[in-house]
Structures are given as structure tokens and as C-alpha cells.
Design a protein around this motif. Structure first.
Motif, PDB file in Angstrom:
ATOM      1  N   ILE A 166     -19.152  62.711  80.020  1.00  0.00           N
ATOM      2  CA  ILE A 166     -20.143  62.472  81.087  1.00  0.00           C
ATOM      3  C   ILE A 166     -20.592  61.012  81.059  1.00  0.00           C
ATOM      4  CG2 ILE A 166     -22.476  63.059  81.889  1.00  0.00           C
ATOM      5  CD1 ILE A 166     -22.088  65.864  80.881  1.00  0.00           C
ATOM      6  N   VAL A 167     -20.821  60.498  79.852  1.00  0.00           N
ATOM      7  CA  VAL A 167     -21.313  59.118  79.739  1.00  0.00           C
ATOM      8  C   VAL A 167     -20.274  58.139  80.295  1.00  0.00           C
ATOM      9  CG1 VAL A 167     -22.040  57.321  78.114  1.00  0.00           C
ATOM     10  CG2 VAL A 167     -22.778  59.686  77.768  1.00  0.00           C
ATOM     11  N   ALA A 168     -19.021  58.339  79.950  1.00  0.00           N
ATOM     12  CA  ALA A 168     -17.974  57.429  80.431  1.00  0.00           C
ATOM     13  C   ALA A 168     -17.884  57.483  81.956  1.00  0.00           C
ATOM     14  CB  ALA A 168     -16.631  57.802  79.809  1.00  0.00           C
ATOM     15  N   ARG A 169     -17.967  58.695  82.504  1.00  0.00           N
ATOM     16  CA  ARG A 169     -17.856  58.807  83.962  1.00  0.00           C
ATOM     17  C   ARG A 169     -19.034  58.124  84.654  1.00  0.00           C
ATOM     18  NH1 ARG A 169     -20.143  62.177  86.904  1.00  0.00           N
ATOM     19  NH2 ARG A 169     -20.363  63.833  85.375  1.00  0.00           N
ATOM     20  N   LEU A 170     -20.230  58.316  84.110  1.00  0.00           N
ATOM     21  CA  LEU A 170     -21.401  57.689  84.727  1.00  0.00           C
ATOM     22  C   LEU A 170     -21.355  56.169  84.602  1.00  0.00           C
ATOM     23  CD1 LEU A 170     -24.457  59.898  83.851  1.00  0.00           C
ATOM     24  CD2 LEU A 170     -23.644  59.241  86.108  1.00  0.00           C
ATOM     25  N   ALA A 171     -20.902  55.690  83.450  1.00  0.00           N
ATOM     26  CA  ALA A 171     -20.816  54.239  83.251  1.00  0.00           C
ATOM     27  C   ALA A 171     -19.854  53.654  84.283  1.00  0.00           C
ATOM     28  CB  ALA A 171     -20.343  53.929  81.841  1.00  0.00           C
ATOM     29  N   LEU A 172     -18.761  54.359  84.514  1.00  0.00           N
ATOM     30  CA  LEU A 172     -17.773  53.894  85.482  1.00  0.00           C
ATOM     31  C   LEU A 172     -18.333  53.961  86.906  1.00  0.00           C
ATOM     32  CD1 LEU A 172     -14.778  53.320  86.371  1.00  0.00           C
ATOM     33  CD2 LEU A 172     -14.424  55.770  86.322  1.00  0.00           C
TER      34      LEU A 172
END
Ligand code: ATP
Length: 659
Positions: free
Chosen positions: A295-301
Motif C-alpha cells: 500500500i505504501v509503495a502504491r501511494l508513494a507512486l
């Protein structure tokens, strides 16, 4: 993404042990991943199929994997087992057999990551009759679609033994590096531009070619005067947006690589460092809340810093628990958490993270396993005793006999954790009391940043205590060492393990051992025990003896009575301390019997062992077992006849906290 591309990254990760290199490799992988795949890739590269909070598990054991390899490659199970014994890693075995098979096959269709993942999901969802058989088919299907090297990593992933060394710290830094600007300050730019280092400077700037750079005016001036030619090319090739430092500091979206800039140049080292920390901090805080790097990676992107800071905790998605540091004295405890501190009983049970949403209650262990079904009594205490609509609270649950007013030993309540049947009967036999000590979420609000004392008050405000069933942990706030000693002694005298010291102003840091919470408990005396057996290790420990069987001496018969197995405190590398290799070299010469991977060794080696507790046990011939035994040293100075006797074990058992 094709699975074979992911495998290329796995191989690169295997080849280096350097954290910085691993971070760069993972960040390159993430930056090159399509948004639809990013959540899955982030999990897989950490060796997991599902996020930590998820209840889905692949849960495949080696014996089923052997069957799956046999089916996929058309080899006999015996052959697989023989190879496995030889090299210790089923991933390598699968690769070898797949190589032989693929020589016979001319075409190999591409295997997408999404196919691997969907089979993993299906495996996790299968239950009941014939589920093992269906799981086997799903693994075999993947193995037959995979290239030999892909097969190696599929097997390791399914067995939760990927071993490419990407832990949480690396993932955090890799996400920061993949999706946020790299921050440079003058010194980091110019140290490479000293005498004779012009080439490196040139190389560094040319590596940024074509990218957008946000820079402070002062830095651009300095760059211009440092080397006219290089900087001329740099200014021509890059989009350079000159900003005032205040503006750079204020606006998070500047840092988002796909929308803002890829590089930020500031004048001051301090500010540069702070900006870097801010980016990594945003990723880390988002992870604390989501407990899911996917989730964190997707939101950062998708949404950069703003996206990360907008993440909210959710009831029924457990977060990691805050961990305690250990000290030896009251003074030391005060010096770490500050004064005054909140002292609490350190109950000896197991930690529960309890989620409540209306009448729906779920209970998670410290390892975030859902144990709700095993504790219907706790569910009803929470429904009756906690008034909040939605909350996440934490407590230590202890076996408690209301008649005698005594706590039960940890091992009793641990029987309830795994119980699948007769749950109600077990709950009657081993009643528990929940001692609540923290709260992290209440009715839509995250309380992670709220100071501890305020959290405690908030907790008290929603709990209506049910005596001997659901209570708030006993607490004393003091800065007085004498009163703290008294509280400690009182806690031990009623059968607790020690005391906790808590920093009254500290936030809640999920998953961290940052010293906001300190444990103080008596130091256990060590035991000198004899090694009488071991098991041949697997995976990283293959070829070594591991899991050493410990025994004390029966003074009457002179025989050795087992009391547990020890695998901790022993080093994998040959540096300081005792290594598996050393122990194996010595003990393997004295093997008496061997059955499967277990060996009996002649009793001659005495080891000093620390442990958390002595428990009664029917599994070992001494009638006792050590909880968490840990090697302190090999007692070269004594032979087996100098090892501790059963009577000493009995004496130490009796002295444990007045039991
Ligand atoms: P560690 O957490 O250090 O890895 P561990 O699980 O053995 O090891 P302990 O060393 O026993 O934990 O110390 C911390 C634990 O103490 C907490 O995780 C919690 O389960 C337990 N505990 C008991 N009483 C309290 C309390 N009042 N406040 C916080 N934790 C408590």
C-alpha cells in the motif's frame, strides 16, 4: 511483469550483502514496475506473498513441495529427497530437475507475476477436504510453467524461505529512493569536484541528464563558478527550477519524482539532511499506519508525500506492536524514559491487540495472528467493558485463578492459543484476565502521536472494569527510585514477571524498540547443561548440527534428563562467540545414533544456558523445559559430571516468582 524479470532482480539481490546496493536494486525494481503490479511486487521481493496484517498464509510444508516437484518434473519423490539431503535447499533441487526436464522441451511460455500471485492466493484460500491435493496441483502448475531458475524462487517463495535479504529498512529506503527526489547539498555535490575529481563530478551530473532539478539559487551560482563547461551542459540538458529554500521546505509535492523533480539541490547540509529524513520519515510513518509496504509503495507512486500522510489506520487491520528495551536497574530505567515515569506491572501472559467495531471484536497476537476464536471469553469482556464504537487497544492476558487469587504460569495460557476444539471447556479451565495498557485508535482518530499519559487517560475513559476479567494495568507514576523499587517488589510478589517503565510523553511507535517502554525483570540464574543430541539443520544451516538437545544430570542414576532444545546464541559466522560450524565439528565426531535428521551424541559437552523461565513439561525426561534457552558459552572447564543436577533445576523452578 514477467516473473523471470523479477527473478533477475532476486539474483542481483542474492549477489550482494551491501545494504546500499540492495536498496538501489529494489528501488530500480519498484521504479520500473507498472502501478497495477506494484503492491504484489513489493510483497514478493520481501519474500512474502501477503502483507503482515493479512490472515492469508501460503502454509506449505516441505513434504507437499516434494510431491509438487515430483509431479511437475516427473521424478520420483525418493530422488528429490536424496538430492535435498545433499544440498539442503528444495529451491535448488527444483531448479536442477527442471533443467533436466527443460532440455526436453522446446518452448517455454512466459510466466507473468500475476499468475504466480493468483496461484498463491488460491493456495491460501483452500481449506478442508482434498485441499492439500489441490494446493499441490497449483504449485505443480507453476513449476511446470517456470524456467529452471524461476522454479528455484517459486519454491522458496512458497516455502517462505526466499532469502534475498530485503527486510523492512531496505524496503523503506528503496521506496523513498524510487519515488522521491534525491536530495543533494553543496558539500555532497562539491566534494566530488575537488582536485583530480573533475571526472567524477562530470559523471555525476551527466547521470542526471534530462531530469528535472529543483535548486536553490545559491547552489546554481556555486556550480556555475566551479566548472563553466560542465555546468553549461548540465543547464542545457536539464529542466532546472530555481526556488527559494522556504518554498522547497514547504511543499512536499516537489519531491515526487513523477510529478515534481528528480533531484533537489540545497545550500545547507543541515537542511539537506532534514529533507532526506522527512522523505524517509513519511514512508516509515505510512508503514506504521498501514503495516503494508504494498500500500505504501502504491501511494508513494500515486500521490507522493501528501498521499502517504493521508493514510489512516483501519480497525481489523492490525498494526505492529511497540517493543520494549531491557535494563538491569531502576536507575537505568529512569534514565532512559525520563522522570517522572509511568511504572506498570509487567504481567506474564501474552500480548493481545484487540480491535473493536460495534459488536465485532477481533483479537490478534503480537505476531498479528488472529486468535479471536480461541478467546470467546475475552470477546465478551470487551463487548461488555469497552464503550467505544471503534477502537484498537492492547493488553497482556494472563491465566488467573480468581479462587486462589493467583496468576497461572505462562505455559498454561499458551495452551489456549493453539486450541481448535473444546474451546469453551478450555476457557472454563483456564480463565484469563486482560490487563489493558494502551490504545492506538479511537472512533476514527489515530492516537499514535498522542503522549502516553493522555492515551492512558483515553483508555481509562472507555473501559468499565470487570474485576478479574478486564482491567486497566496497574500503574504508578513516580520519579522516586525507592518507590519504584517498592512497586517492582510488589509486582514480583504477586506473581508478575517484573515492571515496565514508560515515558509519559512518548508517542506510540509501531514495531520499534525505541526506548519509550522499558522492561525490568530479575536476571535468571543460568544453568550448566549437557548436549545430548541435535538435529541436522536446513536451509542456511544445512550441513550443520543445530537445535541442540539439552540435559541436566540425575544425581542418583548419573543419567542425563532432557529439558529442551536450543538454537539461539550460536553464530552462523565464524566471528566472536561459538559458531554452528565449531559445534558441528566437535559434536559430529561423537554421534551415537542417527534417525532422519535427529542425532544422539555422547554426553560430554557442557554449555552455560540462559533462559526466560523453567516450565513443567511432559515432553522431556526431566519433567521440565526451558523457555527460550540461549547459549552463553561452552564450559570448557567442566565435564558432563559437573553439569547441573535435576535438584538444582527443581530449586530454581520453585524460586520463580513465588510459584
Ligand atoms: P521482546 O518484546 O523484548 O522482543 P518479549 O516478547 O519476550 O520480548 P518481554 O521481554 O516479555 O517481551 O517484554 C515486553 C512484553 O511485556 C510486551 O510485549 C507485553 O507482552 C508484556 N507486558 C506485560 N505487561 C505489560 C505492560 N503493563 N505494558 C506493556 N507490556 C507489557
Amino acid at each position: 511483469m514477467e516473473y523471470s524479470l523479477l527473478v533477475e532482480y532476486y539474483k542481483r539481490l542474492e549477489e550482494t550483502s551491501l545494504k546500499t546496493e540492495k536498496t538501489s536494486i529494489v528501488s530500480e525494481l519498484l521504479a520500473g514496475t507498472a502501478p497495477r503490479d506494484i503492491e504484489v511486487i513489493a510483497q514478493l521481493v520481501m519474500g512474502r506473498a501477503f502483507p503482515l496484517w493479512s490472515e492469508e498464509v501460503v502454509g506449505i510444508a516441505s513434504n507437499l513441495m516434494i510431491k509438487a516437484i515430483s509431479k511437475a518434473d516427473g521424478v520420483k519423490e525418493d530422488e528429490i529427497i536424496a538430492k535435498w539431503k545433499d544440498c539442503g535447499d528444495l529451491g535448488n533441487v527444483a531448479e536442477e530437475f527442471a533443467k533436466k526436464k527443460s532440455q526436453r522441451l522446446l518452448f517455454q511460455k512466459a510466466l507473468p507475476v500475476s499468475k504466480v500471485y493468483s496461484n498463491l492466493q488460491r493456495i491460501a484460500s483452500l481449506e478442508g477436504r482434498r485441499s492439500q491435493e489441490k494446493k499441490l496441483l497449483l504449485i505443480a502448475e507453476l513449476l511446470s510453467l517456470a524456467s529452471p531458475v524461476d522454479a528455484r524462487f517459486i519454491v522458496r517463495t512458497v516455502l517462505s524461505d526466499l532469502r534475498v535479504g530485503v527486510a523492512e529498512g531496505i524496503m523503506r529506503d528503496a521506496i523513498a529512493k524510487a519515488f522521491f527526489a534525491d536530495v543533494y547539498w553543496k558539500a555532497t555535490l562539491f566534494q566530488k569536484n575537488g582536485k583530480g575529481k573533475k571526472k567524477r563530478f562530470e559523471k555525476m551530473l551527466s547521470g542526471m541528464k534530462g531530469k528535472t532539478v529543483i535548486a536553490e539559487d545559491k547552489v546554481m551560482d556555486a556550480l556555475r563558478s566551479s566548472d563553466g563547461k560542465i555546468i553549461e551542459g548540465f543547464e542545457r540538458d536539464n529542466t532546472i527550477i530555481v526556488k527559494d529554500i522556504l518554498e522547497i521546505k514547504k511543499t512536499g509535492s516537489f519531491f515526487q519524482k513523477n510529478l515534481g523533480a528528480e533531484y533537489v539541490f540545497v545550500d545547507d547540509a543541515d537542511i539537506g539532511n532534514k529533507l532526506k529524513k522527512r522523505i524517509v520519515g513519511a514512508v516509515e510513518e505510512a508503514y506504521e499506519v498501514a503495516n503494508d509496504y504494498g500500500i505504501v509503495a502504491r501511494l508513494a507512486l500515486d500521490a507522493g508525500e501528501m498521499g502517504l500522510s493521508g493514510l489512516k489506520m483501519e480497525v481489523m487491520r492490525p498494526i505492529k506492536v511497540m517493543l520494549a528495551k531491557k535494563v538491569e536497574t531502576v536507575d537505568e530505567a529512569f534514565s532512559v524514559v525520563g522522570t517522572p515515569a509511568a511504572l506498570e506491572y509487567k504481567y506474564d501472559g501474552f500480548r493481545m491487540q484487540i480491535h473493536k467495531k460495534g459488536g465485532d471484536v477481533r483479537i490478534y497476537t503480537r505476531r498479528l495472528e488472529n486468535v479471536t476464536e480461541q478467546f470467546p471469553d475475552v470477546v465478551s469482556y470487551v463487548r461488555d467493558g469497552i464503550s467505544a464504537k471503534e477502537c484498537i487497544v492492547e493488553g497482556e492476558t494472563v491465566g488467573f485463578d480468581a479462587k486462589s487469587g493467583k496468576y497461572m504460569a505462562f505455559q498454561k495460557i499458551s495452551r489456549r492459543i493453539r486450541r481448535k476444539y473444546d474451546i469453551k471447556k478450555m476457557a472454563d479451565e483456564i480463565p484469563v484476565v486482560v490487563n489493558l495498557f494502551d490504545i492506538s485508535y479511537l472512533d476514527g482518530k489515530m492516537l499514535l502521536k498522542m503522549p502516553f499519559l493522555q492515551r492512558r487517560l483515553t483508555l481509562c475513559s472507555i473501559v468499565r472494569e470487570i474485576p478479574d476479567k478486564l482491567v486497566v494495568a496497574k500503574q504508578k507514576i513516580t520519579d522516586d527510585a525507592r518507590l519504584a523499587e517498592e512497586f517492582y517488589a510488589e509486582s514480583l510478589s504477586v506473581g508478575n514477571e517484573g515492571v515496565m517503565f514508560k515515558n509519559i510523553e512518548a508517542p506510540y511507535k509501531p514495531g520499534s524498540r525505541v526506548g519509550y517502554m522499558i522492561k525490568l525483570k530479575p536476571i535468571m540464574e543460568t544453568l550448566d547443561l549437557v548436549i545430548v543430541g541435535a538435529e541436522w539443520g536446513r536451509g542456511k544451516r544445512s550441513g550443520w548440527l543445530s537445535s541442540f538437545v539439552l540435559a541436566c544430570r540425575d544425581e542418583e542414576t548419573g543419567s542425563f534428563l532432557t529439558m529442551g532444545k536450543m538454537g539461539t546464541g550460536i553464530k552462523e559466522k565464524q566471528d566472536a562467540g561459538v559458531s554452528f560450524d565449531e559445534l558441528t565439528k566437535v559434536l559430529s565426531k561423537h554421534i551415537l545414533r542417527e534417525k532422519k535428521n535427529a542425532v544422539d551424541v555422547a554426553p560430554f559437552m557442557v554449555v552455560e544456558v540462559a533462559y526466560e523461565e523453567i516450565q513443567k513439561s511432559q515432553n522431556y525426561s526431566s519433567g521440565y523445559a526451558l523457555r527460550f534457552p540461549r547459549l552463553i558459552k561452552v564450559r570448557e572447564d567442566r565435564g558432563a559430571d559437573g553439569a547441573d543436577c535435576l535438584s538444582r533445576v527443581e530449586e530454581l523452578f520453585g524460586r520463580q516468582r513465588g510459584r
